[in-house]
Scaffold this motif. Structure first.
Motif, mmCIF file in Angstrom:
data_model
loop_
_atom_site.group_PDB
_atom_site.id
_atom_site.type_symbol
_atom_site.label_atom_id
_atom_site.label_comp_id
_atom_site.label_asym_id
_atom_site.label_seq_id
_atom_site.Cartn_x
_atom_site.Cartn_y
_atom_site.Cartn_z
ATOM 1 N N ASP A 1 33.800 60.240 36.395
ATOM 2 C CA ASP A 1 33.937 59.432 37.703
ATOM 3 C C ASP A 1 33.782 58.046 37.729
ATOM 4 O O ASP A 1 34.570 57.337 38.311
ATOM 5 N N SER A 2 33.090 57.517 36.857
ATOM 6 C CA SER A 2 32.781 56.102 36.772
ATOM 7 C C SER A 2 33.966 55.388 36.377
ATOM 8 O O SER A 2 34.520 54.421 36.723
ATOM 9 N N GLU A 3 34.603 56.078 35.335
ATOM 10 C CA GLU A 3 35.654 55.503 34.817
ATOM 11 C C GLU A 3 36.989 55.569 35.505
ATOM 12 O O GLU A 3 37.938 54.873 35.692
ATOM 13 N N ILE A 4 36.964 56.908 36.265
ATOM 14 C CA ILE A 4 38.112 57.154 37.105
ATOM 15 C C ILE A 4 38.327 55.954 38.387
ATOM 16 O O ILE A 4 39.086 55.667 38.679
ATOM 17 N N VAL A 5 36.901 55.881 38.832
ATOM 18 C CA VAL A 5 36.805 54.945 39.724
ATOM 19 C C VAL A 5 37.398 53.325 39.547
ATOM 20 O O VAL A 5 38.367 53.042 40.260
ATOM 21 N N PHE A 6 37.114 53.008 38.362
ATOM 22 C CA PHE A 6 37.579 51.656 38.113
ATOM 23 C C PHE A 6 39.047 51.649 37.860
ATOM 24 O O PHE A 6 39.671 50.775 38.121
ATOM 25 N N GLU A 7 39.636 52.618 37.285
ATOM 26 C CA GLU A 7 41.082 52.875 36.800
ATOM 27 C C GLU A 7 41.724 52.840 38.328
ATOM 28 O O GLU A 7 42.932 52.407 38.450
ATOM 29 N N THR A 8 41.179 53.459 39.110
ATOM 30 C CA THR A 8 41.928 54.036 40.497
ATOM 31 C C THR A 8 41.902 52.721 41.299
ATOM 32 O O THR A 8 42.981 52.434 41.922
ATOM 33 N N LEU A 9 40.893 51.859 41.371
ATOM 34 C CA LEU A 9 40.990 50.477 41.875
ATOM 35 C C LEU A 9 41.802 49.824 41.458
ATOM 36 O O LEU A 9 42.569 49.003 42.135
ATOM 37 N N ALA A 10 42.123 49.576 40.140
ATOM 38 C CA ALA A 10 42.930 49.020 39.310
ATOM 39 C C ALA A 10 44.487 49.155 39.636
ATOM 40 O O ALA A 10 45.309 48.388 40.024
ATOM 41 N N VAL A 11 44.838 50.343 39.638
ATOM 42 C CA VAL A 11 45.968 50.707 39.991
ATOM 43 C C VAL A 11 46.605 50.804 41.367
ATOM 44 O O VAL A 11 47.616 50.521 41.455
ATOM 45 N N ASN A 12 45.524 50.654 42.141
ATOM 46 C CA ASN A 12 45.837 50.350 43.721
ATOM 47 C C ASN A 12 45.587 48.899 44.193
ATOM 48 O O ASN A 12 45.644 48.315 45.233
ATOM 49 N N GLY A 13 45.471 47.957 42.928
ATOM 50 C CA GLY A 13 45.478 46.584 43.255
ATOM 51 C C GLY A 13 44.113 45.983 43.753
ATOM 52 O O GLY A 13 44.223 44.869 44.656
ATOM 53 N N VAL A 14 43.238 46.826 43.532
ATOM 54 C CA VAL A 14 41.739 46.234 43.944
ATOM 55 C C VAL A 14 41.049 45.862 42.696
ATOM 56 O O VAL A 14 40.866 46.259 41.840
ATOM 57 N N VAL A 15 40.559 44.295 42.836
ATOM 58 C CA VAL A 15 39.909 43.787 41.758
ATOM 59 C C VAL A 15 38.306 44.087 41.878
ATOM 60 O O VAL A 15 37.637 44.219 42.776
ATOM 61 N N ALA A 16 37.838 44.923 40.776
ATOM 62 C CA ALA A 16 36.578 45.486 41.044
ATOM 63 C C ALA A 16 35.510 44.547 40.953
ATOM 64 O O ALA A 16 35.639 43.476 40.059
#
Length: 238
Positions: free
Chosen positions: A43-58
């Motif tokens: 989940d930790s990896e999915i969260v970061f990638e999901t933020l990125a593909v939706n245009g959110v800078v982590a």
């Protein structure tokens, strides 16, 4: 014995996606447009990638906030698990059969955060033979192979026995599960019930490949075969 959860024991993808969408909205204030596929990732990896593909800078606080929101969103939807999800064929009988093996302790090695893993298994009555205290979970930001070693260390502290490839078995449905077992130090039973085909699991290095968990005797035999040398010489070594 470490079980993967999703597509090995249960399939609750619809509820998981809805929980992710709610967590994303809570954390970002925006609707979720795209959720990256799990593919055996934590989940930790999915969260970061999901933020990125939706245009959110982590930012630094995004991961803990998101995982907290994900736990809340999933708990709010746990009543839907039985209706919108399913137990994988043979899962309950396999867990029960393996529990009868002398000296076996069952836990999980999963990319799912612990709170959600517990909900997933409890919803289908699969938690009875699982010791959640010894597992490895998606909120722990380690590669899955390292997470396996963390779980082995926890088991050693509790049980007083060193856990190595000779007496540790992972069972999962993805090539990532296989890679984690091979790198982390465990025997590997691949189950072709998820997105990885039997041939892919074999090519990745699985020691034994089963089509699913529907034959509990086959599962028990596979576990016994991978731990037979250790069992024969005893837990204390040669």
């Amino acid at each position: 014995m470490l079980w993967n959860v999703d597509l090995t024991l249960v399939d609750v993808a619809i509820v998981t996606r809805d929980a992710y969408a709610e967590a994303f909205r809570v954390v970002t204030g925006r609707p979720l447009v795209k959720l990256v596929p799990p593919l055996g990732r934590p989940d930790s990896e999915i969260v970061f990638e999901t933020l990125a593909v939706n245009g959110v800078v982590a930012e630094d606080d995004h991961l803990p906030r998101f995982l907290s929101a994900l736990a809340t969103a999933f708990a709010d939807r746990r009543g839907r698990l039985g209706e919108d999800g399913r137990m994988m064929p043979g899962a309950k009988a396999a867990l029960k059969a393996v529990s009868r093996l002398d000296g076996v302790v069952q836990t999980v090695l999963t990319g799912t955060i612990r709170a959600n893993a517990v909900h997933k298994l409890k919803a289908f009555g699969l938690d009875k033979h699982v010791d959640f205290e010894l597992g490895g979970y998606g909120e722990e930001v380690y590669p899955k192979a390292t997470l396996l070693q963390v779980a082995q260390s926890r088991a050693k502290q509790r049980l007083g026995t060193a856990f190595t490839a000779a007496n540790t078995v992972v069972i999962g449905d993805s090539t990532r599960d296989v890679q984690a077992a091979k790198i982390g130090g465990a025997g590997m039973i691949g189950v072709a019930s998820g997105r990885s085909m039997a041939s892919e699991l074999r090519e990745a290095g699985a020691d034994i490949v089963l089509p699913d968990l529907s034959n509990a005797s086959e599962v028990v035999a596979a576990v016994a075969a991978l731990t037979a040398p250790w069992t024969a010489r005893g837990a204390d070594g040669p």
